[in-house]
Design a protein around this motif. Structure first.
Motif, mmCIF file in Angstrom:
data_model
loop_
_atom_site.group_PDB
_atom_site.id
_atom_site.type_symbol
_atom_site.label_atom_id
_atom_site.label_comp_id
_atom_site.label_asym_id
_atom_site.label_seq_id
_atom_site.Cartn_x
_atom_site.Cartn_y
_atom_site.Cartn_z
ATOM 1 N N HIS A 80 0.856 -1.184 0.000
ATOM 2 C CA HIS A 80 0.000 0.000 0.000
ATOM 3 C C HIS A 80 0.893 1.235 0.000
ATOM 4 O O HIS A 80 1.779 1.371 0.857
ATOM 5 C CB HIS A 80 -0.903 -0.002 1.231
ATOM 6 N N THR A 99 0.068 0.674 -10.675
ATOM 7 C CA THR A 99 -0.942 -0.342 -10.984
ATOM 8 C C THR A 99 -0.340 -1.456 -11.824
ATOM 9 O O THR A 99 -0.576 -2.646 -11.570
ATOM 10 C CB THR A 99 -2.126 0.293 -11.722
ATOM 11 N N SER A 105 -3.046 -0.624 -3.037
ATOM 12 C CA SER A 105 -3.844 0.586 -2.853
ATOM 13 C C SER A 105 -2.934 1.796 -2.886
ATOM 14 O O SER A 105 -1.720 1.684 -2.658
ATOM 15 C CB SER A 105 -4.627 0.543 -1.534
ATOM 16 N N GLN A 107 -2.931 5.849 -1.407
ATOM 17 C CA GLN A 107 -3.535 6.908 -0.597
ATOM 18 C C GLN A 107 -2.894 8.241 -0.987
ATOM 19 O O GLN A 107 -1.756 8.518 -0.651
ATOM 20 C CB GLN A 107 -3.310 6.643 0.888
ATOM 21 N N ARG A 131 -8.794 6.601 -10.528
ATOM 22 C CA ARG A 131 -9.321 5.238 -10.579
ATOM 23 C C ARG A 131 -9.465 4.792 -12.037
ATOM 24 O O ARG A 131 -9.183 3.641 -12.368
ATOM 25 C CB ARG A 131 -10.662 5.127 -9.858
ATOM 26 N N PRO A 147 -6.497 -1.637 -8.030
ATOM 27 C CA PRO A 147 -6.056 -1.143 -6.725
ATOM 28 C C PRO A 147 -7.029 -0.103 -6.191
ATOM 29 O O PRO A 147 -7.633 0.656 -6.952
ATOM 30 C CB PRO A 147 -4.688 -0.530 -7.030
ATOM 31 N N THR A 148 -7.194 -0.072 -4.894
ATOM 32 C CA THR A 148 -8.044 0.929 -4.265
ATOM 33 C C THR A 148 -7.363 2.288 -4.329
ATOM 34 O O THR A 148 -6.213 2.420 -3.904
ATOM 35 C CB THR A 148 -8.326 0.563 -2.801
ATOM 36 N N HIS A 150 -7.778 5.672 -2.651
ATOM 37 C CA HIS A 150 -8.493 6.274 -1.532
ATOM 38 C C HIS A 150 -8.755 7.757 -1.774
ATOM 39 O O HIS A 150 -8.055 8.392 -2.579
ATOM 40 C CB HIS A 150 -7.685 6.098 -0.246
ATOM 41 N N CYS A 195 2.987 -1.088 4.163
ATOM 42 C CA CYS A 195 2.510 0.267 3.868
ATOM 43 C C CYS A 195 3.721 1.188 3.833
ATOM 44 O O CYS A 195 4.464 1.280 4.808
ATOM 45 C CB CYS A 195 1.508 0.731 4.926
#
Length: 242
Positions: A80, A99, A105, A107, A131, A147-148, A150, A195
């Protein structure tokens, strides 16, 4: 075979119309009835589905779902990234390449030295845009899990919302004395999630660096060279994935 993101539950023999983004993709590629394509994003089955184009309209494409392939191409370790957003199009580039490499993810963070300041509707639009960049990258690279991305947060707010207790191993790219090379600091178990935090152009301030270390982020480095913000994020991602 062309790949189209379609985040709905599918079944063999089902016929359906592609969403607008998928329709435009198929039309740009000049595909025709009888041509095959791959759909991914099924939240229940995972993997990917083989499909056949049945009909091409002016603004619609109808396909038949053929069979499912339970294939995943994700790294063993979930990594992350929490990134001090670089300016201009560099954040787009970072999202795309991260990606492709297999980030779990991202952030986006606003720090004291962040040039890109986002809030409200503008922040929401950027999140949706990033996104879409991630979806396009997955269509190209073969990843079946988006992937998220945020919502944009300030570093202080993000730290406040971090869950206490067990979680991913935490590291921050830091210039603080005693920072350990990332490759040496990473957990030996390749399945342990990670992370990683890095700053924008100009890096994190000493106060931000100290706040992260106080929150349990180990200070780590990538070596003696000075890397651009987006380059540092990707270099750290590659090391964590390897």
């Amino acid at each position: 075979m062309p790949r189209i993101y379609h985040p709905e539950a599918l079944r063999p023999g089902q016929t359906l119309a592609l969403p607008p983004e998928g329709t435009r993709h198929v039309q740009v590629l000049r595909l025709q009835p009888g041509d095959g394509l791959t759909l991914f994003g099924d939240p229940t089955a995972g993997g990917e589905w083989h499909a056949t184009i049945l009909r091409m309209g002016r603004s619609s494409v109808e396909v038949r779902i053929d069979d499912h392939a339970a294939v995943e191409r994700e790294p063993a370790r979930a990594v992350h990234l929490a990134v001090g957003m670089p300016a201009n199009e560099r954040m787009d580039w970072l999202v795309e390449k991260a990606t492709e490499l297999g980030v779990a993810s991202i952030q986006p963070l606003m720090t004291e030295r962040t040039v890109l300041r986002l809030q409200g509707e503008r922040a929401d639009k950027k999140q949706a845009h990033w996104r879409a960049v991630a979806v396009s990258a997955c269509e190209q690279c073969g990843g079946n899990r988006i992937p998220t991305i945020h919502p944009v947060r300030t570093l202080a707010r993000w730290l406040e919302q971090l869950p206490a207790g067990a979680g991913p191993w935490r590291g921050v790219l830091s210039l603080a004395a005693g920072s350990q090379p990332l490759a040496q600091a990473l957990p030996r178990d390749a399945a342990t999630p990670v992370c990683l935090v890095h700053g924008p152009e100009g890096g994190l301030t000493p106060a931000e660096d100290a706040a992260l270390r106080a929150a349990g982020f180990a200070p780590v480095s990538l070596g003696p060279r000075v890397l651009r913000a987006e380059t540092a994020a990707l270099a750290a991602l590659v090391q964590a994935l390897c």
